[in-house]
Design a protein around this motif. Sequence first.
Motif, PDB file in Angstrom:
ATOM      1  N   ASN A 156       1.344 -10.856   5.458  1.00  0.00           N
ATOM      2  CA  ASN A 156       1.269  -9.918   4.386  1.00  0.00           C
ATOM      3  C   ASN A 156       0.797  -8.740   4.797  1.00  0.00           C
ATOM      4  O   ASN A 156      -0.067  -7.903   4.126  1.00  0.00           O
ATOM      5  N   THR A 157       1.413  -7.829   5.872  1.00  0.00           N
ATOM      6  CA  THR A 157       1.017  -6.845   6.311  1.00  0.00           C
ATOM      7  C   THR A 157       2.032  -5.905   6.560  1.00  0.00           C
ATOM      8  O   THR A 157       3.184  -6.470   6.796  1.00  0.00           O
ATOM      9  N   VAL A 158       1.813  -4.576   6.560  1.00  0.00           N
ATOM     10  CA  VAL A 158       2.939  -3.680   7.021  1.00  0.00           C
ATOM     11  C   VAL A 158       2.071  -2.738   7.916  1.00  0.00           C
ATOM     12  O   VAL A 158       0.747  -2.272   7.560  1.00  0.00           O
ATOM     13  N   THR A 159       2.771  -2.455   9.108  1.00  0.00           N
ATOM     14  CA  THR A 159       2.108  -1.572  10.032  1.00  0.00           C
ATOM     15  C   THR A 159       2.982   0.024  10.060  1.00  0.00           C
ATOM     16  O   THR A 159       4.343  -0.069   9.827  1.00  0.00           O
ATOM     17  N   LEU A 160       2.270   0.872  10.710  1.00  0.00           N
ATOM     18  CA  LEU A 160       2.768   2.252  11.055  1.00  0.00           C
ATOM     19  C   LEU A 160       2.592   2.692  12.409  1.00  0.00           C
ATOM     20  O   LEU A 160       1.306   2.907  12.507  1.00  0.00           O
ATOM     21  N   GLN A 161       3.311   2.225  13.439  1.00  0.00           N
ATOM     22  CA  GLN A 161       2.979   2.969  14.876  1.00  0.00           C
ATOM     23  C   GLN A 161       3.429   4.370  14.835  1.00  0.00           C
ATOM     24  O   GLN A 161       4.565   4.638  14.806  1.00  0.00           O
ATOM     25  N   MET A 162       2.362   5.094  15.392  1.00  0.00           N
ATOM     26  CA  MET A 162       2.518   6.508  15.296  1.00  0.00           C
ATOM     27  C   MET A 162       2.350   6.827  16.973  1.00  0.00           C
ATOM     28  O   MET A 162       1.025   6.765  17.350  1.00  0.00           O
ATOM     29  N   ASN A 163       3.169   7.495  17.634  1.00  0.00           N
ATOM     30  CA  ASN A 163       3.242   8.010  18.857  1.00  0.00           C
ATOM     31  C   ASN A 163       3.429   9.348  18.919  1.00  0.00           C
ATOM     32  O   ASN A 163       3.971  10.007  17.877  1.00  0.00           O
ATOM     33  N   SER A 164       3.181   9.882  20.187  1.00  0.00           N
ATOM     34  CA  SER A 164       3.261  11.503  20.330  1.00  0.00           C
ATOM     35  C   SER A 164       2.816  12.174  19.035  1.00  0.00           C
ATOM     36  O   SER A 164       3.763  13.019  18.577  1.00  0.00           O
ATOM     37  N   LEU A 165       1.788  11.939  18.659  1.00  0.00           N
ATOM     38  CA  LEU A 165       1.253  12.453  17.290  1.00  0.00           C
ATOM     39  C   LEU A 165       0.994  14.090  17.399  1.00  0.00           C
ATOM     40  O   LEU A 165       0.694  14.370  18.849  1.00  0.00           O
ATOM     41  N   LYS A 166       1.140  14.762  16.448  1.00  0.00           N
ATOM     42  CA  LYS A 166       1.318  16.281  16.799  1.00  0.00           C
ATOM     43  C   LYS A 166       0.143  16.874  15.296  1.00  0.00           C
ATOM     44  O   LYS A 166       0.001  16.080  14.567  1.00  0.00           O
ATOM     45  N   PRO A 167      -0.439  17.596  15.707  1.00  0.00           N
ATOM     46  CA  PRO A 167      -1.250  18.534  14.589  1.00  0.00           C
ATOM     47  C   PRO A 167      -0.875  18.560  13.346  1.00  0.00           C
ATOM     48  O   PRO A 167      -1.450  17.988  12.454  1.00  0.00           O
ATOM     49  N   GLU A 168       0.470  18.567  13.096  1.00  0.00           N
ATOM     50  CA  GLU A 168       1.023  18.726  11.846  1.00  0.00           C
ATOM     51  C   GLU A 168       1.179  17.234  11.141  1.00  0.00           C
ATOM     52  O   GLU A 168       1.603  17.039   9.944  1.00  0.00           O
ATOM     53  N   ASP A 169       0.835  16.229  12.008  1.00  0.00           N
ATOM     54  CA  ASP A 169       0.642  14.901  11.340  1.00  0.00           C
ATOM     55  C   ASP A 169      -0.635  14.549  10.574  1.00  0.00           C
ATOM     56  O   ASP A 169      -0.484  13.368   9.990  1.00  0.00           O
ATOM     57  N   THR A 170      -1.367  15.511  11.025  1.00  0.00           N
ATOM     58  CA  THR A 170      -2.745  15.524  10.123  1.00  0.00           C
ATOM     59  C   THR A 170      -2.788  15.167   8.839  1.00  0.00           C
ATOM     60  O   THR A 170      -2.118  16.144   7.943  1.00  0.00           O
ATOM     61  N   ALA A 171      -3.061  14.337   8.028  1.00  0.00           N
ATOM     62  CA  ALA A 171      -3.001  14.024   6.617  1.00  0.00           C
ATOM     63  C   ALA A 171      -3.830  12.646   6.098  1.00  0.00           C
ATOM     64  O   ALA A 171      -4.261  11.761   7.165  1.00  0.00           O
ATOM     65  N   VAL A 172      -3.914  12.345   4.870  1.00  0.00           N
ATOM     66  CA  VAL A 172      -4.025  11.124   4.427  1.00  0.00           C
ATOM     67  C   VAL A 172      -2.909  10.138   4.197  1.00  0.00           C
ATOM     68  O   VAL A 172      -2.017  10.588   3.671  1.00  0.00           O
ATOM     69  N   TYR A 173      -2.951   9.070   4.708  1.00  0.00           N
ATOM     70  CA  TYR A 173      -2.032   8.238   4.889  1.00  0.00           C
ATOM     71  C   TYR A 173      -2.175   7.042   3.947  1.00  0.00           C
ATOM     72  O   TYR A 173      -3.217   6.610   4.003  1.00  0.00           O
ATOM     73  N   TYR A 174      -1.241   6.722   3.090  1.00  0.00           N
ATOM     74  CA  TYR A 174      -1.042   5.933   2.106  1.00  0.00           C
ATOM     75  C   TYR A 174      -0.233   4.701   2.361  1.00  0.00           C
ATOM     76  O   TYR A 174       1.051   5.060   2.581  1.00  0.00           O
ATOM     77  N   CYS A 175      -0.577   3.631   1.827  1.00  0.00           N
ATOM     78  CA  CYS A 175       0.246   2.507   1.864  1.00  0.00           C
ATOM     79  C   CYS A 175       0.719   2.181   0.417  1.00  0.00           C
ATOM     80  O   CYS A 175      -0.258   2.345  -0.497  1.00  0.00           O
ATOM     81  N   ALA A 176       2.142   1.937   0.008  1.00  0.00           N
ATOM     82  CA  ALA A 176       2.642   1.718  -1.395  1.00  0.00           C
ATOM     83  C   ALA A 176       3.444   0.383  -1.271  1.00  0.00           C
ATOM     84  O   ALA A 176       4.389   0.197  -0.244  1.00  0.00           O
ATOM     85  N   SER A 177       3.625  -0.221  -2.411  1.00  0.00           N
ATOM     86  CA  SER A 177       4.365  -1.251  -2.818  1.00  0.00           C
ATOM     87  C   SER A 177       5.270  -1.192  -3.699  1.00  0.00           C
ATOM     88  O   SER A 177       4.725  -0.710  -5.092  1.00  0.00           O
ATOM     89  N   SER A 178       6.525  -1.467  -3.860  1.00  0.00           N
ATOM     90  CA  SER A 178       7.388  -1.426  -5.062  1.00  0.00           C
ATOM     91  C   SER A 178       7.011  -2.585  -5.729  1.00  0.00           C
ATOM     92  O   SER A 178       6.134  -3.294  -5.360  1.00  0.00           O
ATOM     93  N   TRP A 179       7.526  -2.664  -7.009  1.00  0.00           N
ATOM     94  CA  TRP A 179       7.603  -3.748  -7.782  1.00  0.00           C
ATOM     95  C   TRP A 179       8.532  -5.010  -7.028  1.00  0.00           C
ATOM     96  O   TRP A 179       9.458  -4.582  -6.309  1.00  0.00           O
ATOM     97  N   PRO A 180       8.398  -6.156  -7.241  1.00  0.00           N
ATOM     98  CA  PRO A 180       8.968  -7.132  -6.506  1.00  0.00           C
ATOM     99  C   PRO A 180      10.776  -6.893  -6.884  1.00  0.00           C
ATOM    100  O   PRO A 180      11.037  -6.809  -8.176  1.00  0.00           O
TER     101      PRO A 180
END
Length: 121
Positions: A76-100
Amino acid sequence: QARLVESGGGLVQPGGSLKLSCAASGISLRNNEMGWYRQAPGQQRELVASITSGGSTTHADSVKGRFTISRDNAKNTVTLQMNSLKPEDTAVYYCASSWPYRALNSGYRYWGQGTQVTVSS
């Protein structure tokens, strides 16, 4: 109480990697489309990546080849693998779910509290 909880954010140097996780409690994500969004100060929120219940993925052009979204329905998990990160990737990251059985672009059902990602030397 149903909720999504993100983890894995932090401070990383340019070129580094982070792995964000989104864990669901009180709900099953199996039939939901899931997405990772981000919002930097003064900027609009943007969809970074999404994954359907069947496993089809979409990634924003700005992160293609660097970020990968995946899901584990058993955990029951979702992941985001982030490689080669850049300064412009700086942000608050949010996870969201649709309705079924619905797409994210028709509206989200659950939204996490966010995790800060800062890319800086």
